[in-house]
Design a protein around this motif. Structure first.
Motif, PDB file in Angstrom:
ATOM      1  N   ALA A  44       7.828 -10.503  -4.122  1.00  0.00           N
ATOM      2  CA  ALA A  44       6.448 -10.988  -4.211  1.00  0.00           C
ATOM      3  C   ALA A  44       6.132 -11.204  -5.689  1.00  0.00           C
ATOM      4  N   PRO A  45       5.155 -12.039  -5.975  1.00  0.00           N
ATOM      5  CA  PRO A  45       4.797 -12.253  -7.385  1.00  0.00           C
ATOM      6  C   PRO A  45       4.486 -10.923  -8.074  1.00  0.00           C
ATOM      7  N   PRO A  46       4.893 -10.779  -9.332  1.00  0.00           N
ATOM      8  CA  PRO A  46       4.666  -9.505 -10.027  1.00  0.00           C
ATOM      9  C   PRO A  46       3.203  -9.300 -10.376  1.00  0.00           C
ATOM     10  N   ALA A  47       2.861  -8.031 -10.559  1.00  0.00           N
ATOM     11  CA  ALA A  47       1.510  -7.698 -11.017  1.00  0.00           C
ATOM     12  C   ALA A  47       1.352  -8.188 -12.454  1.00  0.00           C
ATOM     13  N   ARG A  48       0.130  -8.333 -12.859  1.00  0.00           N
ATOM     14  CA  ARG A  48      -0.156  -8.779 -14.224  1.00  0.00           C
ATOM     15  C   ARG A  48       0.315  -7.751 -15.260  1.00  0.00           C
ATOM     16  N   HIS A  49       0.192  -6.459 -14.918  1.00  0.00           N
ATOM     17  CA  HIS A  49       0.598  -5.375 -15.814  1.00  0.00           C
ATOM     18  C   HIS A  49       1.504  -4.413 -15.060  1.00  0.00           C
ATOM     19  N   ARG A  74      -3.405  -6.482 -10.221  1.00  0.00           N
ATOM     20  CA  ARG A  74      -3.342  -6.434 -11.686  1.00  0.00           C
ATOM     21  C   ARG A  74      -2.360  -5.409 -12.226  1.00  0.00           C
ATOM     22  N   ILE A  75      -2.192  -4.273 -11.528  1.00  0.00           N
ATOM     23  CA  ILE A  75      -1.384  -3.186 -12.078  1.00  0.00           C
ATOM     24  C   ILE A  75      -0.362  -2.712 -11.052  1.00  0.00           C
ATOM     25  N   ALA A  76       0.897  -2.665 -11.475  1.00  0.00           N
ATOM     26  CA  ALA A  76       1.964  -2.097 -10.651  1.00  0.00           C
ATOM     27  C   ALA A  76       2.370  -0.765 -11.266  1.00  0.00           C
ATOM     28  N   LEU A  77       2.554   0.230 -10.426  1.00  0.00           N
ATOM     29  CA  LEU A  77       2.961   1.559 -10.860  1.00  0.00           C
ATOM     30  C   LEU A  77       4.418   1.768 -10.475  1.00  0.00           C
ATOM     31  N   ARG A  78       5.242   2.107 -11.461  1.00  0.00           N
ATOM     32  CA  ARG A  78       6.662   2.341 -11.223  1.00  0.00           C
ATOM     33  C   ARG A  78       7.071   3.619 -11.944  1.00  0.00           C
ATOM     34  N   PRO A  79       7.601   4.599 -11.221  1.00  0.00           N
ATOM     35  CA  PRO A  79       8.123   5.772 -11.911  1.00  0.00           C
ATOM     36  C   PRO A  79       9.444   5.411 -12.593  1.00  0.00           C
ATOM     37  N   VAL A  80       9.729   6.068 -13.694  1.00  0.00           N
ATOM     38  CA  VAL A  80      10.989   5.859 -14.405  1.00  0.00           C
ATOM     39  C   VAL A  80      11.474   7.236 -14.833  1.00  0.00           C
ATOM     40  N   ASP A 112       3.566  -2.629 -19.950  1.00  0.00           N
ATOM     41  CA  ASP A 112       3.943  -3.990 -20.349  1.00  0.00           C
ATOM     42  C   ASP A 112       4.935  -3.991 -21.507  1.00  0.00           C
ATOM     43  N   GLY A 113       5.910  -3.072 -21.450  1.00  0.00           N
ATOM     44  CA  GLY A 113       6.958  -3.032 -22.449  1.00  0.00           C
ATOM     45  C   GLY A 113       6.643  -2.213 -23.691  1.00  0.00           C
ATOM     46  N   ARG A 114       5.445  -1.700 -23.786  1.00  0.00           N
ATOM     47  CA  ARG A 114       5.048  -0.903 -24.964  1.00  0.00           C
ATOM     48  C   ARG A 114       4.930   0.570 -24.567  1.00  0.00           C
ATOM     49  N   VAL A 115       5.623   1.436 -25.292  1.00  0.00           N
ATOM     50  CA  VAL A 115       5.612   2.864 -24.986  1.00  0.00           C
ATOM     51  C   VAL A 115       4.375   3.524 -25.587  1.00  0.00           C
ATOM     52  N   HIS A 116       3.734   4.359 -24.782  1.00  0.00           N
ATOM     53  CA  HIS A 116       2.589   5.172 -25.204  1.00  0.00           C
ATOM     54  C   HIS A 116       3.015   6.623 -25.017  1.00  0.00           C
TER      55      HIS A 116
END
Length: 171
Positions: free
Chosen positions: A82-87, A125-131, A146-150
């Motif tokens: 499915a189309p990805p979430a915006r974030h 708008r937001i997808a949650l993925r555990p890593v 979105d690729g930036r670590v906090h």
């Protein structure tokens, strides 16, 4: 006057619009040994996901069943159907982050976004993925948005990040 349902139908993407691109990818890659994974990656890189309309085309070109193609897509968690979430928000769940409160942050996210792990918010708008490790163990708990670590994330900062994404502010 158009009803809400009519507007929703007009706004939904037509997966068949991607078929010329999919045929081009198949033409370029189908002869390569083990072509299925490169084909799937190329389609997702171009379209953003693997459209359902592509599955029979892929299966036919690679002499596979649709079930085999769907099985590979569902096995590898990086493929989307499915189309990805915006974030995309990836919360670290490794030991270091767990010991510093990641589980409480995960519960906060599930409640705030009203979804489970691997879910996408109702507004898309937001997808949650555990890593299971972002490499920021010395600064845990951590998440990638979105690729930036906090890092050294607090409940308050997490709430601010999510609210920023919901408002389409810079996350």
């Amino acid at each position: 006057m158009a009803g809400i349902r009519d507007i929703e139908v007009r706004c939904m993407p037509d997966d068949s619009l991607h078929l010329p691109l999919i045929h081009d990818v198949l033409e370029r890659l189908k002869a390569a040994p083990g072509a299925l994974l490169p084909v799937l990656h190329a389609i997702q890189d171009c379209v953003g996901y693997i459209p359902d309309d592509a599955l029979p085309e892929i299966a036919h070109a690679l002499n596979l069943s649709v079930a085999e193609v769907r099985g590979v897509i569902s096995f590898y968690h990086d493929f989307r159907s499915a189309p990805p979430a915006r974030h995309t928000l990836r919360l670290c769940r490794a030991e270091s982050c767990q010991s510093r409160g990641a589980e409480a942050l995960a519960a906060q996210l599930r409640e705030q976004l009203e979804l489970d792990d691997h879910g996408t918010s109702a507004d898309g708008r937001i997808a949650l993925r555990p890593v299971y490790c972002l490499g920021a163990c010395a600064c845990s708990p951590a998440l990638e948005l979105d690729g930036r670590v906090h890092a050294r994330l607090t409940a308050e900062r997490l709430r601010e990040l999510v609210n920023g994404c919901r408002e389409d502010a810079a996350c």
